[in-house]
Design an enzyme around this catalytic site. Structure first.
Site, PDB file in Angstrom:
ATOM      1  CG  HIS A  51      30.217  -3.522   0.914  1.00  0.00           C
ATOM      2  ND1 HIS A  51      30.627  -3.795   2.203  1.00  0.00           N
ATOM      3  CD2 HIS A  51      29.596  -4.637   0.485  1.00  0.00           C
ATOM      4  CE1 HIS A  51      30.277  -5.025   2.527  1.00  0.00           C
ATOM      5  NE2 HIS A  51      29.643  -5.571   1.497  1.00  0.00           N
ATOM      6  CE  LYS A  99      40.042  -4.849  10.672  1.00  0.00           C
ATOM      7  NZ  LYS A  99      40.216  -4.859   9.217  1.00  0.00           N
ATOM      8  CB  THR A 140      36.546  -2.702   9.109  1.00  0.00           C
ATOM      9  OG1 THR A 140      37.291  -2.871   7.889  1.00  0.00           O
ATOM     10  CG2 THR A 140      35.081  -2.972   8.836  1.00  0.00           C
ATOM     11  CE  LYS A 188      42.347   4.824   6.020  1.00  0.00           C
ATOM     12  NZ  LYS A 188      41.080   4.394   6.605  1.00  0.00           N
ATOM     13  NE  ARG A 189      43.665  -1.188  -3.042  1.00  0.00           N
ATOM     14  CZ  ARG A 189      43.291  -2.069  -3.965  1.00  0.00           C
ATOM     15  NH1 ARG A 189      43.013  -3.312  -3.627  1.00  0.00           N
ATOM     16  NH2 ARG A 189      43.224  -1.733  -5.237  1.00  0.00           N
ATOM     17  CE  LYS A 239      39.815   3.337   0.971  1.00  0.00           C
ATOM     18  NZ  LYS A 239      38.929   2.890   2.067  1.00  0.00           N
TER      19      LYS A 239
HETATM   20  C1  26Q Z   1      33.928  -4.463  -8.944  1.00  0.00           C
HETATM   21  C2  26Q Z   1      33.813  -4.793 -10.290  1.00  0.00           C
HETATM   22  C3  26Q Z   1      34.940  -5.114 -11.038  1.00  0.00           C
HETATM   23  C4  26Q Z   1      36.177  -5.144 -10.408  1.00  0.00           C
HETATM   24  C5  26Q Z   1      36.287  -4.840  -9.069  1.00  0.00           C
HETATM   25  C6  26Q Z   1      35.166  -4.473  -8.329  1.00  0.00           C
HETATM   26  C7  26Q Z   1      35.287  -4.152  -6.894  1.00  0.00           C
HETATM   27  C8  26Q Z   1      36.151  -4.852  -6.075  1.00  0.00           C
HETATM   28  C9  26Q Z   1      36.270  -4.545  -4.742  1.00  0.00           C
HETATM   29  C10 26Q Z   1      34.522  -3.151  -6.322  1.00  0.00           C
HETATM   30  C11 26Q Z   1      34.639  -2.852  -4.963  1.00  0.00           C
HETATM   31  C12 26Q Z   1      35.518  -3.559  -4.156  1.00  0.00           C
HETATM   32  C13 26Q Z   1      35.701  -3.306  -2.731  1.00  0.00           C
HETATM   33  C14 26Q Z   1      35.008  -2.448  -2.015  1.00  0.00           C
HETATM   34  C15 26Q Z   1      35.265  -2.251  -0.592  1.00  0.00           C
HETATM   35  O1  26Q Z   1      36.183  -2.824  -0.023  1.00  0.00           O
HETATM   36  N1  26Q Z   1      34.449  -1.433   0.090  1.00  0.00           N
HETATM   37  C16 26Q Z   1      34.625  -1.205   1.501  1.00  0.00           C
HETATM   38  O2  26Q Z   1      33.796  -2.121   2.197  1.00  0.00           O
HETATM   39  C17 26Q Z   1      34.039  -2.067   3.595  1.00  0.00           C
HETATM   40  C18 26Q Z   1      33.223  -3.147   4.261  1.00  0.00           C
HETATM   41  O3  26Q Z   1      31.877  -2.799   4.276  1.00  0.00           O
HETATM   42  C19 26Q Z   1      33.711  -0.679   4.135  1.00  0.00           C
HETATM   43  O4  26Q Z   1      34.086  -0.641   5.495  1.00  0.00           O
HETATM   44  C20 26Q Z   1      34.474   0.394   3.364  1.00  0.00           C
HETATM   45  O5  26Q Z   1      34.047   1.678   3.779  1.00  0.00           O
HETATM   46  C21 26Q Z   1      34.245   0.219   1.876  1.00  0.00           C
HETATM   47  O6  26Q Z   1      35.056   1.137   1.147  1.00  0.00           O
END
Ligand code: 26Q
Length: 781
Positions: free
Chosen positions: A330, A631, A627, A519-520, A525
């Site tokens: 991702h 929407k 995503t 979004k986050r 972003k």
């Molecule tokens: C990893 C290790 C330790 C702590 C936290 C994490 C962690 C947690 C969440 C790393 C990444 C995330 C989330 C990533 C994320 O949401 N990525 C998004 O995924 C979507 C679905 O594929 C994409 O549409 C987005 O572009 C992408 O940013």
């Protein structure tokens, strides 16, 4: 309880329990059928499931919404009112977690035998509270009043080991067997939640693990008078499922996180293997999808279970593992690629570390021909650049038969960057599966007004076959349709305006453009680009107050990771700039900026149907897919965006004239980066940008602390890694083009209609069909 003393919350629980009991028959049937027919099953392993509220989803998919509404009304209870009391199941950070939730719904709707596996966090993503624009994090106690959707299954509990040592036992035939003696054991207790498919087609299971100490109380310690020590072990064990890590995109290398990853991966694999008695043929009966690298330990754990516990030879075990597992990537952001120190891995998971070394040895051993040192370094499972670390992305790649990106551009970039050398060794392993969203939640439930119009114009078939949405294009010039759509949007905007007044304490004009970025909060972003443009617009309106400005309400929302100081500062800037605009009488009826606190799935469901304009403005090459973009476009908002992630494919599907694309492309970004002075040069080229930056830098929006944004702004001259300055002028022009388009409502709505008409392909049903065919090798209708 008697009705006279029942609270609205009691009515909510009662309503859920009434419907829940109808789900259970279906649920048991699905479980039984899959077992008897020996169907292949898919297991979706994810540390995040951002499902939001479940009641509307379940009622609507079962087709009992109106029955329940009437039944409750006859008892004097308003369904919409109690629906608003259900807490969000917010067990995720953002896109990755929401994708898992959309996929669970689509898999049930398509009738696929699927199980989701994750962690039942006591506390989900934190609640964001803003005080004068400063983010504070408050624990989200979503289980405080119980959870009528879940069923505890203590009978299926599973022990998970940590630490200890590995014993080598030599058998009589000379073979060496490895026995892991963990120093510590934690019990994983499953909680099952039903996932109801569209029209009740199938009920699948989301199984979330909760951590328990095998022995809740050390009675000896207690009897010695050590009352704290008596429960210390319990606290340590149960910490594993206490709280979701709130950092999206940047792994905090904390031991507890690694414990979470192994805990749920191990419990899930052992649980699913019970269902498939022949481990040597696991891949014929089970497909396991790894949602990012968070469950990548599955590669080592499955090898350990097959080799050490089932006695299968290494080669065969490796085939079974690879044919069973597949991995979704991702992100390509270097700081987001998960790695763990070898030393920590050895201490916490000694046997897994040995297996990882062995996998690496086999992989490097099989290299043919002369290879450069650089090549070997780049394909190794161990990164030796700063201390020795295990590369989880590489581990997941080697242990999977398919590795997928989440948009076409992202998949191409995977092949060219992080996985270039691995991909050359395993051609065909990387495939593209562009993300999707469930239309049941994001169109039918979130936007009943638009849905009713679509049903009226295109027939009720659109509820089952989004492909029929394309028929809307034939009506793009119909003024009567345009008027109905406009009226439906206006109602959604009025509802959102009411919510904004409640939550942000300010009134917005529903006839203005609702320009939305939710979004986050992350630098890539580029919420900052939006804010700088807002500052520039503010200055332009001040300079020419009598021009006929298109009224705009900029709506922003999103959480910042608690330790991400720049992201928090960007939220504060939104707040300060919003206040400055609010206090300026010349902005009235022209410009407004509101930041809504605590963005979550339920808030998204109210914002998306009310948006006119969707901001998807990430630095090209950095947003894997997005995503939210889907929407908004599905609900008829126009997109202003860069050629990034799924925006590229949205443009192809809605047509280039119906989306506003601006800015550098991914290859152009790569070139521009190599000029260390690009930021300064871009600012020098653009007086408008320079002036807006000066306003912010000099305390123009923060008179109480003039230097508050100095470092933030100076960063743009010194090291604008996200190309905010470079893309500013193009963004400004694109926005002014949209101002002009708004004045021609017929043209605006033609584009809007083309968006809804063109979005069918972004249904997560399509995405799941592709996974089933190309990755899971499972039949699907
Ligand atoms: C990893 C290790 C330790 C702590 C936290 C994490 C962690 C947690 C969440 C790393 C990444 C995330 C989330 C990533 C994320 O949401 N990525 C998004 O995924 C979507 C679905 O594929 C994409 O549409 C987005 O572009 C992408 O940013």
């Amino acid at each position: 309880k008697d009705a006279t003393v029942a609270t609205p919350y009691d009515w909510l629980t009662a309503s859920i329990e009434v419907v829940r009991d109808r789900i259970i028959d279906q649920w048991i049937k699905a479980t039984k059928e899959a077992y008897e027919e020996k169907e292949k099953r898919v297991y979706y392993l994810s540390l995040e499931f951002l499902i939001g509220r479940l009641m509307r989803d379940a009622f609507s998919n079962l087709g009992v919404m109106e029955t329940m509404r009437a039944a409750l009304a006859s008892l004097g209870v308003d369904l919409d009112l109690i629906a608003g009391l259900e807490p969000d199941a917010a067990l995720g950070n953002g896109g990755l977690g929401r994708l898992a939730a959309c996929f669970m719904e689509s898999m049930a709707s398509l009738g696929l035998p699927a199980h989701g596996y994750g962690i039942r966090y006591d506390y989900g993503i934190f609640r964001q509270v803003l005080a004068e624009g400063v983010q504070h994090e408050v624990p989200e106690d979503w289980l405080a009043f119980g959870n009528p959707w879940e069923f505890e299954r203590p009978d299926l509990s599973c022990p998970v080991g940590f630490g200890g040592h590995v014993e080598e036992v030599t058998e009589e035939d000379g073979a060496v067997r490895h026995v892991w003696h963990p120093a510590e054991t934690v019990t994983a207790v499953p909680y099952d939640t039903p996932v109801v498919g569209w029209r009740g087609r199938r009920v699948n299971t989301l199984r979330l693990w909760s951590a328990r100490a095998p022995s809740p109380l050390d009675l000896d310690a207690f009897n010695r008078g050590d009352h704290v020590g008596a429960t210390a072990g319990r606290a340590r064990a149960e910490a594993i499922s206490r709280v979701l890590y709130p950092s999206d995109e940047s792994p905090a290398g904390r031991e507890l996180r690694l414990r979470q990853e192994y805990f749920f991966t191990s419990a899930s694999l052992r649980d699913l293997m019970r269902r498939h008695p022949d481990p040597g043929k696991l891949h014929e009966h089970a497909a396991v999808q790894l949602n990012d690298t968070h469950p990548a330990l599955a590669v080592a754990e499955l090898m350990r279970l097959l080799v050490d516990e089932k006695g299968i030879g290494w080669e065969q075990a490796w085939t079974v593992t690879r044919e069973t597992l597949s991995y979704t990537n991702h992100t390509l952001l270097p700081e987001a690629l998960e790695t763990w120190p070898v030393e920590l891995m050895e201490r916490l998971l000694p046997r897994h570390m040995q297996i990882i070394y062995l996998i690496n040895w086999h992989s490097l051993q099989s290299l043919e021909g002369p290879r450069t040192e650089d090549f070997i370094r780049s394909v190794s499972l161990i990164d030796e650049t700063s201390g020795r670390r295990v590369r989880m992305g590489h581990l997941a790649f080697l242990g999977s038969h398919k590795v997928n990106g989440v948009s076409a551009l992202h998949t191409d970039l995977m092949r060219e960057t992080v996985f270039r050398d691995l991909a050359s060794l395993h051609p065909g392993r990387i495939v593209n599966k562009t993300n999707g969203i469930t239309f049941r939640r994001w169109l039918q439930q979130a936007n009943p007004g638009l849905t009713a119009i679509l049903v009226d114009v295109l027939g009720p078939g659109i509820l089952d076959d989004p492909g029929l949405l394309a028929g809307l294009a034939a009506h793009e010039g119909d003024p009567a349709l345009r008027e109905r759509l406009r009226a439906a949007r206006a109602r959604n905007k009025i509802a959102l305006a009411r919510l904004i007044e409640e939550r942000a304490g300010t009134r917005v004009d529903p006839s203005a453009i609702f320009d939305v970025q939710v979004k986050r909060i992350h630098e890539y972003k580029r919420q900052l680009l939006n804010l700088v443009e807002t500052a520039a617009l503010y200055e332009a309106i001040r300079a020419e107050p009598h021009r006929n400005w298109t009224p705009r309400v900029k709506i922003m929302a999103g959480k910042a990771a608690p330790s991400y100081h720049k992201a928090k500062l960007i939220i504060r800037l939104a707040h300060d700039l919003g206040r400055r605009i609010e206090e300026d009488p010349s902005m009235r009826g022209r410009l407004k900026l509101v930041f809504l606190p605590n963005y979550n799935v339920s808030l998204a469901e109210r914002i998306v149907p009310a948006a006119d304009l969707s901001e998807q403005i990430s630095t090209a090459g950095m947003e894997a897919s997005g995503t939210g973009n889907m929407k908004f476009a599905l609900n008829g908002a126009l997109t202003i965006g860069t050629l990034d992630g799924a925006n590229v494919e949205i443009r192809e599907h809605v047509g280039p004239d119906n989306i506003t694309i601006f800015g550098l492309t991914a290859p152009e970004v790569a070139i521009r980066r190599s000029d260390p002075d690009h930021g300064r040069a871009a600012i020098a080229r653009s007086p408008r940008l320079a002036s807006a930056l000066h306003l912010i830098r000099s305390g123009g929006v923060s008179p109480d602390e003039k230097g508050r944004y100095a470092a933030l702004v100076d960063g743009l001259s010194d090291d604008d890694a996200f190309m905010v300055t470079d893309d500013f002028d193009a963004y400004w022009e694109a926005q002014r083009g949209l101002d002009a388009l708004w004045a021609d409502q017929a043209a605006w709505w033609r584009r809007s209609i083309a968006n809804t008409a063109g979005m069918a392909w972004f249904s997560s049903d399509r995405t799941i069909r592709e996974y089933a065919q190309d990755i899971w090798r499972m039949p699907v209708e």
